[in-house]
Scaffold this motif. Structure first.
Motif, short mmCIF file in Angstrom:
data_model
loop_
_atom_site.label_atom_id
_atom_site.label_comp_id
_atom_site.label_asym_id
_atom_site.label_seq_id
_atom_site.Cartn_x
_atom_site.Cartn_y
_atom_site.Cartn_z
N LEU A 112 0.82 -1.21 0.00
CA LEU A 112 0.00 0.00 0.00
C LEU A 112 0.86 1.26 0.00
O LEU A 112 0.50 2.26 -0.64
CB LEU A 112 -0.94 -0.01 1.21
CG LEU A 112 -1.88 1.18 1.34
CD1 LEU A 112 -2.81 1.28 0.14
CD2 LEU A 112 -2.68 1.07 2.63
N SER A 125 1.57 2.90 -3.36
CA SER A 125 0.50 3.73 -3.89
C SER A 125 0.42 5.06 -3.17
O SER A 125 0.19 6.11 -3.79
CB SER A 125 -0.84 3.01 -3.79
OG SER A 125 -0.84 1.88 -4.62
N HIS A 138 -5.78 -0.89 -6.20
CA HIS A 138 -5.62 -1.86 -5.11
C HIS A 138 -6.79 -2.80 -4.97
O HIS A 138 -6.61 -3.97 -4.59
CB HIS A 138 -5.35 -1.13 -3.79
CG HIS A 138 -3.90 -0.88 -3.56
ND1 HIS A 138 -3.06 -1.83 -3.08
CD2 HIS A 138 -3.14 0.19 -3.81
CE1 HIS A 138 -1.83 -1.35 -3.03
NE2 HIS A 138 -1.86 -0.12 -3.48
N ASN A 153 -4.28 -5.05 -8.25
CA ASN A 153 -3.17 -5.44 -7.38
C ASN A 153 -3.51 -6.68 -6.55
O ASN A 153 -3.57 -6.65 -5.33
CB ASN A 153 -2.80 -4.27 -6.46
CG ASN A 153 -1.48 -4.47 -5.76
OD1 ASN A 153 -0.56 -5.05 -6.33
ND2 ASN A 153 -1.38 -4.00 -4.54
#
Length: 122
Positions: free
Chosen positions: A66, A69, A109, A113
């Motif tokens: 995370l 990003s 995400h 991802n």
């Protein structure tokens, strides 16, 4: 490479190219003209980063943490919304752009991802 075959990436890339083609032809559809590229930026850029990481590590199941990003949103926001507008009047700082970068990162995400599903044998 399977990473680039993800349907969400393909749609994002196609929409980005279509928007650029329209702008090249001087066809501007508001609000798409103002914000679509910002929304699509993170899914496209982060998918490329994901593909590079998967090749580098030799692991098709690798997922971006995370914080990748978060850093991408921060860096794009600082560069495109703070730095460039101070360099030239052709660039405009817009806090909404950062919101759309963030939404694009969330889209990445939640959809792209992910580790690929293992193939099932019949």
């Amino acid at each position: 490479m399977k990473t680039f075959a993800h349907p969400v990436f393909i749609v994002c890339l196609a929409l980005f190219c279509l928007n650029q083609l329209l702008e090249w032809q001087h066809v501007y559809v508001a609000p798409l003209h103002y914000y679509l590229d910002d929304l699509l930026c993170m899914p496209v850029v982060l998918t490329v980063a994901l593909a590079v990481e998967r090749v580098y590590f030799g692991n098709d199941s690798f997922v971006l943490p995370l914080n990748y990003s978060l850093w991408a949103v921060l860096l794009f926001g600082v560069f495109f919304e703070l730095f460039l507008p101070r360099l030239s009047d052709i660039y405009t700082a817009d806090v909404w752009d950062v919101l759309y970068y963030s939404c694009g990162a969330v889209l990445f995400h939640l959809s792209i991802n992910k580790a690929p599903e293992p193939a099932t044998e019949l």
